[in-house]
Design a protein around this motif. Structure first.
Motif, mmCIF file in Angstrom:
data_model
loop_
_atom_site.group_PDB
_atom_site.id
_atom_site.type_symbol
_atom_site.label_atom_id
_atom_site.label_comp_id
_atom_site.label_asym_id
_atom_site.label_seq_id
_atom_site.Cartn_x
_atom_site.Cartn_y
_atom_site.Cartn_z
ATOM 1 N N GLY A 46 0.967 14.167 -7.822
ATOM 2 C CA GLY A 46 1.380 15.403 -7.172
ATOM 3 C C GLY A 46 0.494 15.811 -6.005
ATOM 4 O O GLY A 46 0.543 16.938 -5.532
ATOM 5 N N PHE A 47 -0.330 14.894 -5.542
ATOM 6 C CA PHE A 47 -1.154 15.199 -4.374
ATOM 7 C C PHE A 47 -1.112 14.025 -3.417
ATOM 8 O O PHE A 47 -0.891 12.885 -3.835
ATOM 9 N N CYS A 48 -1.330 14.306 -2.131
ATOM 10 C CA CYS A 48 -1.682 13.217 -1.241
ATOM 11 C C CYS A 48 -3.188 13.347 -1.018
ATOM 12 O O CYS A 48 -3.760 14.379 -1.336
ATOM 13 N N PRO A 49 -3.851 12.309 -0.539
ATOM 14 C CA PRO A 49 -5.315 12.381 -0.482
ATOM 15 C C PRO A 49 -5.825 13.665 0.172
ATOM 16 O O PRO A 49 -6.775 14.268 -0.323
ATOM 17 N N GLY A 50 -5.190 14.089 1.266
ATOM 18 C CA GLY A 50 -5.639 15.295 1.962
ATOM 19 C C GLY A 50 -5.489 16.538 1.114
ATOM 20 O O GLY A 50 -6.422 17.327 0.966
ATOM 21 N N THR A 51 -4.303 16.708 0.528
ATOM 22 C CA THR A 51 -4.085 17.937 -0.233
ATOM 23 C C THR A 51 -4.922 17.959 -1.503
ATOM 24 O O THR A 51 -5.249 19.021 -1.994
ATOM 25 N N GLY A 60 0.824 -1.208 0.000
ATOM 26 C CA GLY A 60 0.000 0.000 0.000
ATOM 27 C C GLY A 60 0.854 1.252 0.000
ATOM 28 O O GLY A 60 0.558 2.217 -0.697
ATOM 29 N N GLY A 61 1.941 1.237 0.775
ATOM 30 C CA GLY A 61 2.827 2.396 0.831
ATOM 31 C C GLY A 61 3.466 2.676 -0.514
ATOM 32 O O GLY A 61 3.565 3.836 -0.935
ATOM 33 N N VAL A 62 3.875 1.613 -1.197
ATOM 34 C CA VAL A 62 4.508 1.793 -2.511
ATOM 35 C C VAL A 62 3.508 2.377 -3.504
ATOM 36 O O VAL A 62 3.804 3.334 -4.230
ATOM 37 N N ILE A 63 2.279 1.828 -3.497
ATOM 38 C CA ILE A 63 1.250 2.330 -4.421
ATOM 39 C C ILE A 63 0.952 3.800 -4.124
ATOM 40 O O ILE A 63 0.879 4.642 -5.013
ATOM 41 N N GLY A 111 1.530 7.103 -6.399
ATOM 42 C CA GLY A 111 0.440 8.046 -6.648
ATOM 43 C C GLY A 111 0.849 9.481 -6.331
ATOM 44 O O GLY A 111 0.482 10.409 -7.053
ATOM 45 N N PHE A 112 1.623 9.662 -5.269
ATOM 46 C CA PHE A 112 2.118 11.003 -4.910
ATOM 47 C C PHE A 112 2.917 11.592 -6.067
ATOM 48 O O PHE A 112 2.728 12.737 -6.452
ATOM 49 N N ILE A 113 3.857 10.782 -6.601
ATOM 50 C CA ILE A 113 4.757 11.307 -7.630
ATOM 51 C C ILE A 113 3.986 11.580 -8.918
ATOM 52 O O ILE A 113 4.130 12.627 -9.536
#
Lengths: 196, 207
Positions: A106-111, A94-97, A101-103
């Motif tokens: 360009g967002f994390c779920p919150g942002t 999950g962390g890798v996925i 997704g971040f890269i």
């Protein structure tokens, strides 16, 4: 005394309301700090902007020290504080996925929610993607369940796994954070942001 | 000294202090008699057969069944994946890692509930957590899950829903009565919703 809700000092019905208020505040601060720009988050991975890393690690260190001192003064019972259970392999995958997704996004779920709220179209697409992902995962859950549940370690804390006291671990985390900030600032100088 | 250097040094000093002070142990685990009485009165140590059936069907990885009866009785019949810790050996060194831990939810069972309650009482007094007792023991398990009896037709809806679930669970565990093997009850049995007994609750967080 604390935590206030499990000890029923504040009624459980307030849980969601408090979460809502904290969430709005969190979103507001994210937006004010410029986190609704996807370049800011991607910057961590390209090395030109480490603000995200610094903010979240500072928050972690502050929260950690706060909780440990509260516990020391008997203001909070840490045994009642919820610890997320660890399923080792699914956490790693999950962390890798999520990192990918971040890269890519360009967002994390919150942002992403934050940026969607101020009308950024890329963020809206990202939020749409999150829901597609949730739906796909839910539909595939029977196939993934075995893996998802594998390697259950229980509600462990890092200090328990390493067999050191919580305070000692906190000290090492602080040192690690300072080391990371230092490296991040070197990286910021080495890979300056290219302006478009 | 710049403000951030000052802040960094304050944080390091705070970290050093917390590293060297002993952890707060003003809350000893051992229960007073009145606290124990309160737990017993509320029945927080009990796990209903229906909850257990749901968890087993869902392969909940945190469940550890512990058979408290003698090895003989255990050989004759025991629930799947249960381990055997006879009551007389409860305090043996080799079991302490199973009984005193924060990971698995141990569920004690015996034929009735006397033995399992005795085991629970002892481990609870020692301050161990995460140990529970199967309500009614194996007898009640057989009665409710393996051979559920149909409620009266005039029963309230939730009684009937409970029966339907038990019927499905009975097939899952290979229980006695397979008279009414419809596909509907079977699919119901394979995926009941997980309804956790109250554990510690707090909102999850993320970025």
């Amino acid at each position: 005394m604390g935590p206030l809700i499990p000890q029923e000092i504040i009624g459980e019905g307030w849980n969601f309301f408090i979460a809502f208020a904290v969430g709005i505040g969190f979103g507001f601060v994210l937006e004010q700090a410029g986190f609704s720009s996807s370049r800011k988050l991607a910057g961590v991975f390209y090395g030109y902007d480490a603000v995200v890393l610094k903010v979240f690690f500072t928050a972690a260190v502050t929260g950690m020290l706060g909780l440990l001192y509260f516990s020391l003064f008997d203001w909070i019972d840490l045994n009642l504080v919820w610890v997320n259970p660890t399923f080792l392999w699914s956490a790693i995958v999950g962390g890798v996925i999520m990192g990918a997704g971040f890269i890519i996004g360009g967002f994390c779920p919150g942002t992403s929610v934050c940026a969607a709220a101020i009308g950024k179209i890329d963020a809206m697409v990202f939020v749409g993607g999150i829901f597609i992902g949730i739906f796909a995962f839910a539909e595939m859950f029977p196939i993934l369940k075995k893996f998802y549940m594998s390697n259950y370690l229980g509600q462990v804390k890092l200090s328990e796994v390493l067999g050191i006291s919580q305070g000692a671990l906190a000290f090492f985390v602080i040192l690690a954070a300072i080391g990371m900030f230092w490296v991040a600032e070197i990286a910021e100088k080495k890979f300056p942001k290219e302006e478009y | 000294m710049t403000p951030r250097l000052r802040l960094t040094s304050i944080v390091i000093i705070l970290g050093m202090i917390i590293a060297f002070v002993p952890e707060n142990t003003t809350k000893p685990y051992k229960l007073t008699a009145s606290e124990l009485l309160e737990e017993v009165q509320y029945g927080t140590e009990m796990v209903s057969p229906d909850d257990l059936a749901e968890w087993l069907i869902n392969n909940d990885p945190s469940i550890q069944l512990i058979d408290i009866r003698t090895p003989n009785e255990y050989e004759q019949f025991h629930l799947d994946n249960a381990m055997n810790i006879p009551l007389s050996q409860l305090l043996d060194e080799e079991w302490i890692d199973y009984l005193d831990q924060g990971i698995m939810m141990n569920i004690f069972y015996s034929n009735g509930t006397t033995l399992s309650h005795e085991a629970w009482m002892i481990t609870r007094q020692l301050g161990y957590e995460n140990n529970y007792v199967l309500q009614g023991g194996l007898n009640y398990w057989t009665e409710t899950i393996l051979n559920p009896s149909a409620p009266a037709l005039t029963s309230p809806d939730d009684e009937i829903a409970k029966y339907t679930f038990r019927k499905g669970a009975s097939q899952y565990f290979g229980g006695g009565s397979l008279t009414q093997s419809t596909a509907a009850t079977k699919s119901k049995a394979s995926k009941p919703k997980i309804k956790r007994k109250k554990k510690k609750k707090a909102p999850d967080g993320g970025c």
